[in-house]
Design a protein around this motif. Structure first.
Motif, short mmCIF file in Angstrom:
data_model
loop_
_atom_site.label_atom_id
_atom_site.label_comp_id
_atom_site.label_asym_id
_atom_site.label_seq_id
_atom_site.Cartn_x
_atom_site.Cartn_y
_atom_site.Cartn_z
N ALA A 23 63.34 -2.84 -36.73
CA ALA A 23 63.72 -3.16 -38.11
C ALA A 23 63.17 -2.16 -39.12
O ALA A 23 63.78 -1.93 -40.17
CB ALA A 23 63.24 -4.57 -38.46
N ASP A 24 62.03 -1.52 -38.79
CA ASP A 24 61.46 -0.56 -39.74
C ASP A 24 62.16 0.80 -39.68
O ASP A 24 61.96 1.64 -40.55
CB ASP A 24 59.96 -0.40 -39.53
CG ASP A 24 59.58 0.18 -38.17
OD1 ASP A 24 60.48 0.56 -37.39
OD2 ASP A 24 58.37 0.25 -37.89
N GLY A 25 62.99 1.03 -38.63
CA GLY A 25 63.73 2.28 -38.52
C GLY A 25 62.88 3.49 -38.20
O GLY A 25 63.32 4.63 -38.33
N VAL A 26 61.64 3.28 -37.74
CA VAL A 26 60.71 4.36 -37.48
C VAL A 26 60.39 4.41 -35.99
O VAL A 26 59.97 3.40 -35.42
CB VAL A 26 59.40 4.18 -38.29
CG1 VAL A 26 58.39 5.27 -37.94
CG2 VAL A 26 59.70 4.16 -39.78
N ALA A 27 60.57 5.57 -35.37
CA ALA A 27 60.22 5.73 -33.96
C ALA A 27 58.72 5.53 -33.79
O ALA A 27 57.92 6.09 -34.54
CB ALA A 27 60.62 7.11 -33.46
#
Length: 79
Positions: A23-27
């Protein structure tokens, strides 16, 4: 997500890994989800793969079978 390139010859037995960045869109943000599949023949077409149940978001697609002379990583961006 479905691989669909009708003009390209497919290769069976290639292992793929799809990483959803959460959900945070961060790898690597702690909420990543990893899916794996292997390319196969479907309905007479070689090299087909599918990831079912994926939702919109940021993903990375990685080719795990590196001994085939293929690129080992494709980054897919977009929502």
């Amino acid at each position: 997500m479905l691989q669909n390139e009708p003009l390209s010859a497919g290769i069976n037995g290639v292992d793929l890994q799809l990483t959803y960045f959460g959900a945070d869109g961060v790898a690597g943000g702690g909420d990543d989800v990893v899916y794996t599949t292997t390319t196969a023949n479907m309905n007479g077409a070689d090299g087909i793969y599918m990831f079912l149940g994926v939702i919109p978001g940021m993903y990375k697609l990685k080719v795990l079978t590196s001994n085939l002379g293929l690129p080992t990583q494709i980054i897919v961006t977009g929502k």
